[in-house]
Design a protein around this motif. Structure first.
Motif, PDB file in Angstrom:
ATOM      1  N   ASN A 341       0.603  -0.969   0.228  1.00  0.00           N
ATOM      2  CA  ASN A 341      -0.132  -0.163   0.194  1.00  0.00           C
ATOM      3  C   ASN A 341       0.954   1.242   0.499  1.00  0.00           C
ATOM      4  O   ASN A 341       0.456   2.210  -0.913  1.00  0.00           O
ATOM      5  CB  ASN A 341      -1.015   0.053   1.238  1.00  0.00           C
ATOM      6  N   ILE A 342       1.904   1.758   0.855  1.00  0.00           N
ATOM      7  CA  ILE A 342       2.920   2.626   0.975  1.00  0.00           C
ATOM      8  C   ILE A 342       3.267   2.350  -0.276  1.00  0.00           C
ATOM      9  O   ILE A 342       3.500   3.985  -1.138  1.00  0.00           O
ATOM     10  CB  ILE A 342       4.264   2.581   1.982  1.00  0.00           C
ATOM     11  N   LYS A 344       1.832   1.272  -3.227  1.00  0.00           N
ATOM     12  CA  LYS A 344       1.276   1.949  -4.884  1.00  0.00           C
ATOM     13  C   LYS A 344       0.425   3.602  -4.477  1.00  0.00           C
ATOM     14  O   LYS A 344       0.782   4.208  -5.496  1.00  0.00           O
ATOM     15  CB  LYS A 344      -0.010   1.126  -4.543  1.00  0.00           C
ATOM     16  N   SER A 346       0.959   5.733  -0.778  1.00  0.00           N
ATOM     17  CA  SER A 346       1.188   6.800  -0.113  1.00  0.00           C
ATOM     18  C   SER A 346       1.990   7.723  -0.758  1.00  0.00           C
ATOM     19  O   SER A 346       1.543   9.233  -0.060  1.00  0.00           O
ATOM     20  CB  SER A 346       2.222   5.808   1.528  1.00  0.00           C
ATOM     21  N   GLY A 372      -1.842   9.972   3.740  1.00  0.00           N
ATOM     22  CA  GLY A 372      -2.876   9.598   4.551  1.00  0.00           C
ATOM     23  C   GLY A 372      -3.442  10.137   3.674  1.00  0.00           C
ATOM     24  O   GLY A 372      -3.994   9.010   2.174  1.00  0.00           O
ATOM     25  N   GLY A 373      -4.778   9.383   4.554  1.00  0.00           N
ATOM     26  CA  GLY A 373      -6.112   9.386   3.634  1.00  0.00           C
ATOM     27  C   GLY A 373      -6.771   8.092   2.905  1.00  0.00           C
ATOM     28  O   GLY A 373      -7.751   8.260   2.559  1.00  0.00           O
ATOM     29  N   ALA A 374      -5.725   7.345   4.064  1.00  0.00           N
ATOM     30  CA  ALA A 374      -5.923   5.496   3.798  1.00  0.00           C
ATOM     31  C   ALA A 374      -7.456   5.118   4.381  1.00  0.00           C
ATOM     32  O   ALA A 374      -7.986   5.875   5.583  1.00  0.00           O
ATOM     33  CB  ALA A 374      -5.210   4.577   4.568  1.00  0.00           C
ATOM     34  N   ALA A 375      -8.178   4.915   3.641  1.00  0.00           N
ATOM     35  CA  ALA A 375      -9.576   4.256   4.836  1.00  0.00           C
ATOM     36  C   ALA A 375     -10.224   2.647   3.891  1.00  0.00           C
ATOM     37  O   ALA A 375     -10.080   2.257   3.091  1.00  0.00           O
ATOM     38  CB  ALA A 375     -10.555   4.999   3.576  1.00  0.00           C
ATOM     39  N   GLU A 376     -10.630   2.322   5.589  1.00  0.00           N
ATOM     40  CA  GLU A 376     -10.766   0.624   5.056  1.00  0.00           C
ATOM     41  C   GLU A 376     -11.613   0.422   4.101  1.00  0.00           C
ATOM     42  O   GLU A 376     -11.582  -0.631   3.178  1.00  0.00           O
ATOM     43  CB  GLU A 376     -11.033  -0.031   6.597  1.00  0.00           C
ATOM     44  N   GLY A 378     -11.515   1.526   0.619  1.00  0.00           N
ATOM     45  CA  GLY A 378     -10.922   1.531  -0.453  1.00  0.00           C
ATOM     46  C   GLY A 378     -10.576   0.527  -1.168  1.00  0.00           C
ATOM     47  O   GLY A 378     -10.064   1.018  -2.794  1.00  0.00           O
ATOM     48  N   GLY A 379     -10.006  -0.311  -1.091  1.00  0.00           N
ATOM     49  CA  GLY A 379     -10.418  -2.080  -1.417  1.00  0.00           C
ATOM     50  C   GLY A 379     -10.065  -2.958  -0.457  1.00  0.00           C
ATOM     51  O   GLY A 379     -11.467  -2.896   0.581  1.00  0.00           O
ATOM     52  N   SER A 380     -10.103  -3.608  -0.982  1.00  0.00           N
ATOM     53  CA  SER A 380      -9.745  -5.392   0.260  1.00  0.00           C
ATOM     54  C   SER A 380      -8.767  -5.692   1.005  1.00  0.00           C
ATOM     55  O   SER A 380      -8.727  -6.453   2.061  1.00  0.00           O
ATOM     56  CB  SER A 380     -10.050  -6.446  -0.668  1.00  0.00           C
ATOM     57  N   GLY A 381      -7.892  -4.486   1.192  1.00  0.00           N
ATOM     58  CA  GLY A 381      -6.499  -5.055   1.279  1.00  0.00           C
ATOM     59  C   GLY A 381      -6.313  -4.817   2.885  1.00  0.00           C
ATOM     60  O   GLY A 381      -6.007  -5.131   3.726  1.00  0.00           O
ATOM     61  N   THR A 406       0.405   8.309   7.742  1.00  0.00           N
ATOM     62  CA  THR A 406      -0.083   6.679   8.059  1.00  0.00           C
ATOM     63  C   THR A 406       0.753   5.898   8.347  1.00  0.00           C
ATOM     64  O   THR A 406       1.558   5.467   8.502  1.00  0.00           O
ATOM     65  CB  THR A 406      -0.109   6.412   6.627  1.00  0.00           C
TER      66      THR A 406
HETATM   67  N1  LIG Z   1       0.114   3.615   3.182  1.00  0.00           N
HETATM   68  C1  LIG Z   1      -1.128   4.484   2.422  1.00  0.00           C
HETATM   69  N2  LIG Z   1      -1.669   5.733   2.452  1.00  0.00           N
HETATM   70  C2  LIG Z   1      -1.880   6.267   1.420  1.00  0.00           C
HETATM   71  N3  LIG Z   1      -3.436   6.336   1.329  1.00  0.00           N
HETATM   72  C3  LIG Z   1      -3.066   4.424   1.392  1.00  0.00           C
HETATM   73  C4  LIG Z   1      -2.640   4.125   1.654  1.00  0.00           C
HETATM   74  N4  LIG Z   1      -3.041   2.356   2.234  1.00  0.00           N
HETATM   75  C5  LIG Z   1      -3.635   2.648   1.371  1.00  0.00           C
HETATM   76  N5  LIG Z   1      -4.448   3.390   1.145  1.00  0.00           N
HETATM   77  C6  LIG Z   1      -5.377   4.027   0.434  1.00  0.00           C
HETATM   78  O1  LIG Z   1      -6.583   3.416   1.459  1.00  0.00           O
HETATM   79  C7  LIG Z   1      -7.065   2.654   0.360  1.00  0.00           C
HETATM   80  C8  LIG Z   1      -7.886   1.720   0.848  1.00  0.00           C
HETATM   81  O2  LIG Z   1      -6.366   0.491   0.617  1.00  0.00           O
HETATM   82  P1  LIG Z   1      -6.767  -1.022   0.533  1.00  0.00           P
HETATM   83  O3  LIG Z   1      -5.349  -1.880   0.643  1.00  0.00           O
HETATM   84  O4  LIG Z   1      -8.057  -2.268   1.464  1.00  0.00           O
HETATM   85  O5  LIG Z   1      -7.384  -1.114  -1.129  1.00  0.00           O
HETATM   86  P2  LIG Z   1      -5.914  -1.344  -2.037  1.00  0.00           P
HETATM   87  O6  LIG Z   1      -4.186  -0.836  -2.270  1.00  0.00           O
HETATM   88  O7  LIG Z   1      -6.467   0.062  -3.370  1.00  0.00           O
HETATM   89  O8  LIG Z   1      -6.181  -2.673  -3.027  1.00  0.00           O
HETATM   90  P3  LIG Z   1      -5.455  -4.115  -2.769  1.00  0.00           P
HETATM   91  O9  LIG Z   1      -6.775  -4.759  -1.982  1.00  0.00           O
HETATM   92  O10 LIG Z   1      -5.266  -3.974  -4.077  1.00  0.00           O
HETATM   93  O11 LIG Z   1      -4.675  -4.388  -1.307  1.00  0.00           O
HETATM   94  C9  LIG Z   1      -6.527   2.909  -1.366  1.00  0.00           C
HETATM   95  O12 LIG Z   1      -7.239   2.906  -2.152  1.00  0.00           O
HETATM   96  C10 LIG Z   1      -5.728   4.144  -0.710  1.00  0.00           C
HETATM   97  O13 LIG Z   1      -6.441   4.709  -1.585  1.00  0.00           O
END
Ligand SMILES: Nc1ncnc2c1ncn2[C@@H]1O[C@H](COP(=O)(O)OP(=O)(O)OP(=O)(O)O)[C@@H](O)[C@H]1O
Ligand SMILES: [Mg+2]
Length: 416
Positions: A341-342, A344, A346, A372-376, A378-381, A406
């Motif tokens: 995630n970082i 991809k 951050s 910042g701005g990560a949200a649960e 936003g994806g599945s990770g 973050t």
């Molecule tokens: N370290 C970070 N810094 C900034 N934004 C982040 C960070 N980690 C996650 N995010 C945001 O939070 C969202 C949700 O992350 P999540 O890992 O759940 O999904 P994803 O990485 O988009 O997809 P995947 O399901 O492949 O993991 C991301 O789409 C991203 O916008």
């Protein structure tokens, strides 16, 4: 070899010092609630005396509500560094009913222990490092002390001249060693009556059942997701390649008699496809339990992840022993997903992964200085990380305000 031993010794000292500092923090907090408990105990004794005089019965519920307020402070304090302790039902308004409430009786036992033993342990715990600092700095201030207060008695030498004053400083080492050895245990001892008596057994059990039901569902969910992922990887990758091998081998067999050159080329392609299938199979197997965890320790495995991360990443790991394989695998996958995630999302300049094995928990923190701005949602990770942690009865916390930084904190029970 000696350097490895020295490094292990240093690590043990750092862990011990950290435990002593944590213990000191808890003892100071405990002293605060012990002082309040002493006040509550004095109030209760005053009410008891007035009851003997026949006038205090009406004051009992009020005094017990005061006690509940103090006990709730201790519950909140203990919940911050251990399992949550929930407050029981409110104190009934009538004195008979109030005194009959089991929680009130346990609070009465707790207040007498915490106001005396708890306070004493707090004072003793603070005395150790305080005496260390006092002796360490003695050469700086002995000459300011009035002659009657210069401590010469008991040490066996004069401390009212410079050489004698300097000879006092090394004594501080003894105090600090005593603090390192005893403070963590004293903090646990101070907290024990609260943990035993303030947690209502019934309420606790109900809460625990609810938590276990939720984590069991999370475990099944995580398990199903994992199976789906493996099934997809085998179906879309390996199976397709093996189908291709099959088709190519069939074509080669048909071509071998009439066109050996084409058959040879087809066999080459079949071999390539078989090698790809093998590589994909290896990747799937690695995704189930990274072999690096089998061969080396968790910190080593995490160093491998950090080295592969495009954002410069520092690993700071102190794990005294090994945790169960499933806990280490969870820790590994959490860090792997957080670092992905970082990389991809951050836009961070650096990241730090901190791992601590303290008591019976493994704590992981993955921090970056990105946007910042990560949200649960936003994806599945991130959701997957929470499910993995909760499936182990652990906790997951995400802090990521817009603009950063973050931090992901995961705590897993592991019985180190
Ligand atoms: N370290 C970070 N810094 C900034 N934004 C982040 C960070 N980690 C996650 N995010 C945001 O939070 C969202 C949700 O992350 P999540 O890992 O759940 O999904 P994803 O990485 O988009 O997809 P995947 O399901 O492949 O993991 C991301 O789409 C991203 O916008
Ligand atoms: Mg992700």
């Amino acid at each position: 070899m000696p350097t490895r031993k020295t490094a292990a010794g240093e690590r043990a000292l750092v862990t011990r010092t950290r435990a002593a500092l944590d213990g000191l923090e808890h003892l100071v907090g405990g002293m605060g609630t012990a002082a309040l408990a002493l006040l509550a105990l004095t109030g209760l004794l005053a009410v008891a005396v007035s009851c003997l005089a026949g006038v205090g019965l009406r004051l009992i519920p009020t005094a017990l509500r005061g006690l509940r307020a103090v006990a709730d402070r201790e519950r909140a304090r203990l919940s911050r560094w251990g399992p949550e302790i929930v407050s029981p039902d409110p104190v009934p308004g009538r004195w008979r009913a109030a005194l009959a409430q089991p929680a009130v009786r346990r609070e009465l036992a707790w207040v007498s222990l915490h106001a005396t033993l708890g306070l004493l342990l707090g004072v003793l715990g603070l005395t150790l490092p305080f005496s260390g600092v006092r002796d360490l700095l003695y050469p700086l201030y002995w000459w300011l002390l009035p002659a009657s207060e210069v401590v010469s008695a008991g040490l066996g030498w004069r401390t009212d001249d410079w050489p004698g004053a300097f000879a006092v400083s090394p004594l501080s080492l003894g105090w600090f060693v005593l603090a390192l050895v005893f403070i963590p245990g004293m903090a646990r001892m101070q907290a024990r009556p609260g943990r035993r008596l303030l947690a209502a057994p019934g309420a606790d059990l109900a809460l625990r059942v609810a938590q276990l039901t939720a984590t069991r569902a999370a475990a099944l969910d995580a398990h199903a997701t994992e199976l789906r992922r493996i099934e997809r990887a085998l179906h879309d990758g390996t199976q397709n390649r093996i189908v291709a091998v099959n088709v190519l081998l069939g074509a080669a067999r048909r071509a071998v008699a009439r066109d050996p050159a084409t058959a040879d080329e087809l066999l080459d392609r079949a071999q390539d496809a078989a090698e790809q299938a093998l590589a994909e199979l290896r990747a799937v197997v690695r995704g189930i339990l990274p072999p690096v965890l089998d061969e080396r320790s968790l910190p080593d495995a995490l160093s491998g992840l950090a080295a592969a991360c495009p954002v410069p990443c520092r690993i700071d790991a102190e794990v005294p022993g090994r945790c169960p394989a499933s806990v280490e695998a969870t820790a590994y996958f959490v860090v792997a997903e957080a670092l992905t995630n970082i990389a991809k999302h951050s836009r961070a300049r650096r990241a730090v992964v901190t791992v601590r094995g303290t008591g019976d928990r493994l704590r992981l923190s993955i921090a970056d200085d990105g946007r910042g701005g990560a949200a649960e949602d936003g994806g599945s990770g991130l959701g997957g990380m929470r499910r993995r942690a909760e499936a182990h009865d652990g906790t997951f916390e995400l802090t990521s305000p817009p603009g950063g930084p973050t931090t992901v904190i995961v705590s897993l029970p592991c019985g180190l």
